[in-house]
Design a protein around this motif. Structure first.
Motif, mmCIF file in Angstrom:
data_model
loop_
_atom_site.group_PDB
_atom_site.id
_atom_site.type_symbol
_atom_site.label_atom_id
_atom_site.label_comp_id
_atom_site.label_asym_id
_atom_site.label_seq_id
_atom_site.Cartn_x
_atom_site.Cartn_y
_atom_site.Cartn_z
ATOM 1 N N ILE A 299 0.825 -1.198 0.000
ATOM 2 C CA ILE A 299 0.000 0.000 0.000
ATOM 3 C C ILE A 299 0.863 1.253 0.000
ATOM 4 N N GLU A 300 1.964 1.213 0.737
ATOM 5 C CA GLU A 300 2.879 2.360 0.731
ATOM 6 C C GLU A 300 3.457 2.584 -0.663
ATOM 7 N N LYS A 301 3.807 1.498 -1.358
ATOM 8 C CA LYS A 301 4.314 1.623 -2.726
ATOM 9 C C LYS A 301 3.222 2.114 -3.663
ATOM 10 N N ALA A 302 1.987 1.678 -3.416
ATOM 11 C CA ALA A 302 0.870 2.117 -4.255
ATOM 12 C C ALA A 302 0.622 3.612 -4.115
ATOM 13 N N LYS A 303 0.883 4.154 -2.949
ATOM 14 C CA LYS A 303 0.695 5.588 -2.731
ATOM 15 C C LYS A 303 1.644 6.425 -3.583
ATOM 16 N N ALA A 304 2.757 5.801 -3.991
ATOM 17 C CA ALA A 304 3.743 6.516 -4.809
ATOM 18 C C ALA A 304 3.382 6.515 -6.289
ATOM 19 N N VAL A 305 2.341 5.768 -6.658
ATOM 20 C CA VAL A 305 1.876 5.738 -8.047
ATOM 21 C C VAL A 305 0.837 6.843 -8.224
ATOM 22 N N ASN A 306 1.074 7.704 -9.196
ATOM 23 C CA ASN A 306 0.220 8.882 -9.389
ATOM 24 C C ASN A 306 -0.855 8.652 -10.445
ATOM 25 N N GLN A 307 -1.994 9.242 -10.205
ATOM 26 C CA GLN A 307 -3.047 9.272 -11.210
ATOM 27 C C GLN A 307 -2.770 10.456 -12.129
ATOM 28 N N ILE A 308 -2.565 10.180 -13.417
ATOM 29 C CA ILE A 308 -2.188 11.250 -14.340
ATOM 30 C C ILE A 308 -3.335 11.668 -15.259
ATOM 31 N N LYS A 309 -4.371 10.833 -15.330
ATOM 32 C CA LYS A 309 -5.520 11.189 -16.163
ATOM 33 C C LYS A 309 -6.743 10.439 -15.673
ATOM 34 N N SER A 310 -7.876 11.122 -15.660
ATOM 35 C CA SER A 310 -9.110 10.488 -15.237
ATOM 36 C C SER A 310 -10.270 10.981 -16.094
ATOM 37 N N ASP A 311 -10.925 10.057 -16.747
ATOM 38 C CA ASP A 311 -12.096 10.377 -17.560
ATOM 39 C C ASP A 311 -13.217 9.445 -17.118
ATOM 40 N N ILE A 312 -13.726 9.700 -15.935
ATOM 41 C CA ILE A 312 -14.747 8.837 -15.359
ATOM 42 C C ILE A 312 -15.990 9.652 -14.992
ATOM 43 N N HIS A 313 -17.092 8.972 -14.867
ATOM 44 C CA HIS A 313 -18.319 9.624 -14.409
ATOM 45 C C HIS A 313 -19.145 8.634 -13.601
ATOM 46 N N TRP A 314 -20.041 9.151 -12.832
ATOM 47 C CA TRP A 314 -20.865 8.326 -11.953
ATOM 48 C C TRP A 314 -22.027 7.725 -12.731
ATOM 49 N N TYR A 315 -22.207 6.419 -12.577
ATOM 50 C CA TYR A 315 -23.328 5.707 -13.192
ATOM 51 C C TYR A 315 -24.213 5.211 -12.061
ATOM 52 N N ASP A 316 -25.426 5.733 -11.996
ATOM 53 C CA ASP A 316 -26.316 5.401 -10.884
ATOM 54 C C ASP A 316 -27.380 4.410 -11.326
ATOM 55 N N TRP A 317 -27.622 3.399 -10.509
ATOM 56 C CA TRP A 317 -28.714 2.485 -10.768
ATOM 57 C C TRP A 317 -29.196 1.917 -9.436
ATOM 58 N N LYS A 318 -30.430 1.484 -9.428
ATOM 59 C CA LYS A 318 -31.021 0.961 -8.203
ATOM 60 C C LYS A 318 -31.678 -0.388 -8.477
ATOM 61 N N ARG A 319 -31.780 -1.174 -7.455
ATOM 62 C CA ARG A 319 -32.504 -2.440 -7.545
ATOM 63 C C ARG A 319 -33.329 -2.612 -6.279
ATOM 64 N N TYR A 320 -34.455 -3.303 -6.421
ATOM 65 C CA TYR A 320 -35.284 -3.560 -5.246
ATOM 66 C C TYR A 320 -34.896 -4.903 -4.655
ATOM 67 N N SER A 321 -34.529 -4.896 -3.397
ATOM 68 C CA SER A 321 -34.149 -6.117 -2.696
ATOM 69 C C SER A 321 -35.370 -6.669 -1.971
ATOM 70 N N THR A 322 -35.871 -7.819 -2.444
ATOM 71 C CA THR A 322 -37.002 -8.440 -1.762
ATOM 72 C C THR A 322 -36.586 -8.978 -0.399
ATOM 73 N N ARG A 323 -35.323 -9.293 -0.275
ATOM 74 C CA ARG A 323 -34.830 -9.806 1.012
ATOM 75 C C ARG A 323 -34.844 -8.721 2.076
ATOM 76 N N HIS A 324 -34.408 -7.509 1.691
ATOM 77 C CA HIS A 324 -34.381 -6.395 2.636
ATOM 78 C C HIS A 324 -35.635 -5.525 2.537
ATOM 79 N N GLU A 325 -36.461 -5.806 1.505
ATOM 80 C CA GLU A 325 -37.700 -5.073 1.275
ATOM 81 C C GLU A 325 -37.457 -3.564 1.176
ATOM 82 N N GLU A 326 -36.489 -3.219 0.347
ATOM 83 C CA GLU A 326 -36.186 -1.813 0.132
ATOM 84 C C GLU A 326 -35.400 -1.637 -1.161
#
Length: 375
Positions: A299-326
């Motif tokens: 994890i310490e080594k991973a912290k040294a890796v930089n994000q140089i470009k990001s082209d992302i967006h949020w994709y929202d979706w929902k499902r009804y859980s009959t088990r949790h009834e919500e």
């Protein structure tokens, strides 16, 4: 490390009998329908919760969906459930409605001991086709199932015509992803064929999870080693000591947890934290191998890796859980992200993650990504 970690990837092709209409994210319909059908196929205690069942430790449904960590487990002691040892990857298309007679494919990935239960997965998907899926419960036929090797070459293991399942298909071992062996031919051996069109037996009645089925001629076949590893070595991308740049394409919503919440900032160390957590848990609980790695150091080594470009967006979706009834919100990020730094310590984990996915909701097919570019 990774002496026992194995996965198997299968491509299932179906032909619609009725019109099938899927929600925007098809993984919800496949995973939800599969769960109910799987329980009907294998469960011997109708109407009871798994926690009330005396033979819970011998039940396939309990193992796949409800298994709690063993009391003496050294990992995940405070977690209620073990990570599911399967991933259902929905069809990669924006099309939501399929007319009668149309064909399309999706993928099933089994991890570790779950590979031994492939006949139950295939049988469940044939039964799900009879029950229907999606809005309106459209029915389908499972035309064929194919095992996929490291080079994405397919070996047919099931077809609708004779409804038999062969044990001859590729097994991918994690350590194969870390080197570049010469290509060899498929070994020659005879795999047993198992008829699955008759009723599957109760798995809880078998010792040591031996699969028992009835072929066409009525002769009983018992095979405790259904899985025959093909050991087919395909050329793979290797971890280069000079690797310092890569791009990752996020194909399905990615839900990474960091600091107690789902984040939309895909820093490299956050990705690696989640990847290490998932792989180590799968290895321990489903492959029988404790993950021997310096988590803190990585994890310490991973912290040294930089994000140089990001082209992302949020994709929202929902499902009804009959088990949790919500209604449950299962949104995540999709797109592409690039990193730069010393990546040589992480390539094996990233390659393995392409199969097992990463983050939350992986059994729905969430967290699927591909490593597009390595320099």
């Amino acid at each position: 490390m990774f002496e026992r970690f194995r996965v198997a990837k299968f491509r299932l092709t179906i032909c619609t009998k009725d019109q099938i209409r899927f929600p925007a994210y098809k993984g919800a319909a496949f995973r939800g329908g599969f769960g109910y059908a799987f329980r009907r196929v294998v469960c011997v205690i109708k109407g009871k919760e798994c926690d009330e069942y005396l033979l819970k430790q011998k039940c396939i449904y309990s193992y796949i969906f409800e298994t709690p960590p063993p009391e003496d487990a050294g990992m995940l002691r405070l977690y209620p459930k073990v990570p599911h040892p399967f991933v259902i990857e929905p069809p990669v298309t924006e099309k939501q409605t399929f007319a009668p007679g149309e064909e399309f494919s999706f993928h099933l990935i089994l991890i570790g001991n779950a590979i031994d239960y492939l006949p139950y997965f295939i049988y469940t998907f044939t039964e799900l086709g009879k029950q229907g899926i999606g809005q309106g419960r459209g029915k389908y036929d499972l035309l064929q199932a194919e095992g996929m090797d490291l080079g994405n070459e397919a070996v047919q293991i099931y077809n609708h015509k004779d409804q038999t399942l062969t044990s001859r298909y590729p097994i991918i071992h994690a350590h194969q992803l870390n080197h570049q062996p010469p290509t060899t031919s498929l070994p020659s051996y005879v795999g047993e064929k198992i008829a699955i069109h008759n009723q599957m037996p109760s798995p809880c009645e078998e010792e040591d999870f031996v699969v028992s089925v009835q072929p066409n001629d009525g002769e009983e076949v018992k095979n405790s080693a259904i899985i025959s590893s093909c050991k087919r070595e395909k050329e793979t991308l290797k971890a280069d000591n000079h690797t310092n740049h890569l791009t990752i394409s996020l194909l399905t919503p990615l839900r990474l947890r960091f600091d107690g919440h789902i984040t939309d900032k895909i820093e490299f160390h956050v990705l690696i934290r989640n990847l290490l957590r998932r792989i180590s848990s799968l290895s321990y609980f489903h492959c029988g191998e404790k993950f021997q790695v310096d988590f803190k150091g990585l994890i310490e080594k991973a912290k040294a890796v930089n994000q140089i470009k990001s082209d992302i967006h949020w994709y929202d979706w929902k499902r009804y859980s009959t088990r949790h009834e919500e209604w449950m919100s299962l949104g995540g990020v999709i797109g592409a992200v690039s990193y730069e730094g010393d990546l040589s310590n992480f390539m094996l984990f990233l390659r393995l993650g392409e199969y097992v996915h990463v983050g939350k909701g992986t059994s729905f097919g969430l967290g699927k990504y591909e490593v597009l570019e390595v320099i």
